[in-house]
Motif scaffolding. Structure first.
Motif, short mmCIF file in Angstrom:
data_model
loop_
_atom_site.label_atom_id
_atom_site.label_comp_id
_atom_site.label_asym_id
_atom_site.label_seq_id
_atom_site.Cartn_x
_atom_site.Cartn_y
_atom_site.Cartn_z
N PRO A 22 50.12 41.72 38.57
CA PRO A 22 49.56 41.64 38.42
C PRO A 22 48.25 40.43 37.07
N GLU A 23 46.88 41.53 37.39
CA GLU A 23 45.64 40.61 36.46
C GLU A 23 45.63 39.21 37.17
N GLY A 24 46.59 39.19 38.30
CA GLY A 24 46.01 38.09 39.39
C GLY A 24 45.14 38.09 40.16
N SER A 25 44.63 36.63 40.96
CA SER A 25 43.70 36.51 41.94
C SER A 25 44.28 36.16 43.00
N LEU A 26 43.23 36.66 44.03
CA LEU A 26 43.29 36.14 45.40
C LEU A 26 41.84 36.10 46.36
N GLU A 47 34.62 47.47 39.96
CA GLU A 47 34.02 47.26 38.55
C GLU A 47 33.67 46.19 38.20
N GLY A 48 33.40 45.52 39.10
CA GLY A 48 33.01 43.82 38.48
C GLY A 48 33.72 43.10 38.59
N ARG A 49 35.37 43.53 39.58
CA ARG A 49 36.68 42.18 39.42
C ARG A 49 36.29 42.00 41.24
N ASN A 68 42.27 40.13 38.60
CA ASN A 68 42.62 41.32 37.98
C ASN A 68 42.97 42.26 38.91
N LEU A 69 43.43 41.70 39.91
CA LEU A 69 44.15 42.58 40.79
C LEU A 69 45.11 43.56 40.24
N GLN A 70 45.54 44.81 40.32
CA GLN A 70 46.32 46.00 40.01
C GLN A 70 46.72 46.54 41.27
N THR A 115 44.61 41.64 56.43
CA THR A 115 45.59 41.52 55.60
C THR A 115 46.61 42.08 54.63
N LEU A 116 47.57 42.29 54.11
CA LEU A 116 47.98 42.41 53.16
C LEU A 116 47.77 42.35 52.21
N VAL A 117 47.73 42.81 50.94
CA VAL A 117 47.61 42.77 49.67
C VAL A 117 48.21 43.48 48.68
N ALA A 118 49.58 42.61 48.45
CA ALA A 118 50.67 43.40 47.44
C ALA A 118 50.05 43.13 45.91
N VAL A 119 50.52 43.64 45.40
CA VAL A 119 50.13 43.72 43.29
C VAL A 119 51.34 44.28 43.04
#
Length: 114
Positions: A14-18, A64-66, A84-86, A108-112
């Motif tokens: 969480p709060e990371g970036s990709l 929301e601007g992320r 800011n990934l959640q 492509t899979l995004v896992a947070v």
């Protein structure tokens, strides 16, 4: 053969970036609006962001601007920078054109997750 290839997903805290990238082979790229979608487990596919031929971008309310979408017409790619990934952003992310779609890629899979 028209084909989308999405890449760049992964596991992030969480709060990371990709940064996701989608490349279109075949078909028409330059004049089309390109769109990122996502599909979370047990949910319908939803629009995340779009960018038209003039590079005007629009985003779903939940962004929301992320996130930031961009395109490279020379490389035939569309990029989605995500900050800011959640956990609720966990999904398979796809790209396609709008209004009508080409065949879908694998996504492509995004896992947070912590």
């Amino acid at each position: 053969q028209v084909q989308f290839v999405e890449s760049g997903g992964g596991l992030v805290q969480p709060e990371g970036s990709l940064t996701l990238t989608c490349r279109l082979s075949g078909g028409i790229f330059v004049t089309n609006t390109m769109v990122w979608y996502r599909q979370a487990p047990r949910k319908e596919r939803e629009l995340v962001a779009s960018i038209d031929r003039y590079r005007a971008a629009s985003y779903a309310d939940f962004v929301e601007g992320r996130f930031a979408i961009s395109r490279d017409n020379t490389q035939r790619t569309v990029t989605l920078q995500m900050y800011n990934l959640q956990p609720e952003d966990t999904a398979v992310y796809y790209c396609n054109k709008s209004p009508s779609s080409y065949p879908w890629g694998q996504g492509t899979l995004v896992a947070v997750s912590p």
